[in-house]
Scaffold this motif. Structure first.
Motif, PDB file in Angstrom:
ATOM      1  N   ALA A  12       0.827  -1.207   0.000  1.00 51.57           N
ATOM      2  CA  ALA A  12       0.000   0.000   0.000  1.00 51.57           C
ATOM      3  C   ALA A  12       0.865   1.262   0.000  1.00 51.57           C
ATOM      4  N   VAL A  13       1.956   1.244   0.745  1.00 44.69           N
ATOM      5  CA  VAL A  13       2.850   2.403   0.811  1.00 44.69           C
ATOM      6  C   VAL A  13       3.525   2.638  -0.546  1.00 44.69           C
ATOM      7  N   MET A  14       3.898   1.577  -1.236  1.00 41.76           N
ATOM      8  CA  MET A  14       4.628   1.691  -2.502  1.00 41.76           C
ATOM      9  C   MET A  14       3.717   1.864  -3.721  1.00 41.76           C
ATOM     10  N   ASP A  20       0.796   3.302  -9.863  1.00 36.45           N
ATOM     11  CA  ASP A  20       0.307   4.453 -10.612  1.00 36.45           C
ATOM     12  C   ASP A  20       1.421   5.168 -11.379  1.00 36.45           C
ATOM     13  N   LEU A  21       2.543   5.386 -10.744  1.00 38.47           N
ATOM     14  CA  LEU A  21       3.640   6.094 -11.378  1.00 38.47           C
ATOM     15  C   LEU A  21       4.210   5.302 -12.560  1.00 38.47           C
ATOM     16  N   PHE A  22       4.195   3.981 -12.454  1.00 42.16           N
ATOM     17  CA  PHE A  22       4.727   3.132 -13.526  1.00 42.16           C
ATOM     18  C   PHE A  22       4.013   3.403 -14.844  1.00 42.16           C
ATOM     19  N   LYS A  23       2.694   3.528 -14.797  1.00 44.07           N
ATOM     20  CA  LYS A  23       1.924   3.748 -16.024  1.00 44.07           C
ATOM     21  C   LYS A  23       2.303   5.076 -16.670  1.00 44.07           C
TER      22      LYS A  23
END
Length: 138
Positions: A12-14, A20-23
């Motif tokens: 959850a923290v990552m 989300d950031l990966f996309k």
């Protein structure tokens, strides 16, 4: 190992970084690759006929090798088709990213222009239907 130890709380923290950031980063990476192809595709048109032929024939040969291996291993039709598609597409999934950093003097017009400008559309339009048909027929 860290993921196993941190469990759901760590996941959850990552999530903002690993999910989300990966996309978003993937979209920027693909945009950058597309811009490089657009800038360099004119040079690729002047490439050797041998390179142009390999951009189309290479995936077909790789797919046929994958078909032979899949039949030898007794894979299902779906697995055979997937292996053929992945084998035929390796040149535009891996090569541009690796060559860009490993061999900086390599011409982007060749490895990007041919792999993403010629091989990729060939595989999407003709290759995947052909590989799927071959896996089902043979």
């Amino acid at each position: 190992m860290v993921g196993c130890l941190s469990g759901e709380a760590g996941k959850a923290v990552m999530q903002p970084f690993a999910g989300d950031l990966f996309k978003g980063l993937l979209a920027f990476f693909l945009l950058d690759m597309g811009l490089l192809v657009a800038r360099n595709f004119g040079d690729a048109r002047r490439a050797s006929p041998v390179l142009l032929a390999y951009a189309v024939l290479g995936p077909l040969v790789h797919a046929l090798i994958a078909l032979g291996l899949a039949k030898l291993l007794g894979l299902s039709t779906a697995d055979t088709a997937l292996l053929m598609v992945l084998s035929a597409s390796a040149s535009y999934i891996v090569v541009p990213a690796v060559l860009r950093h490993a061999v900086p003097e390599a011409s982007p017009s060749l490895y990007l222009g041919l792999s993403l400008g010629l091989t990729f559309p060939f595989n999407i339009l003709l290759g995947i239907p052909l590989y799927t048909w071959m896996a089902g027929t043979l």
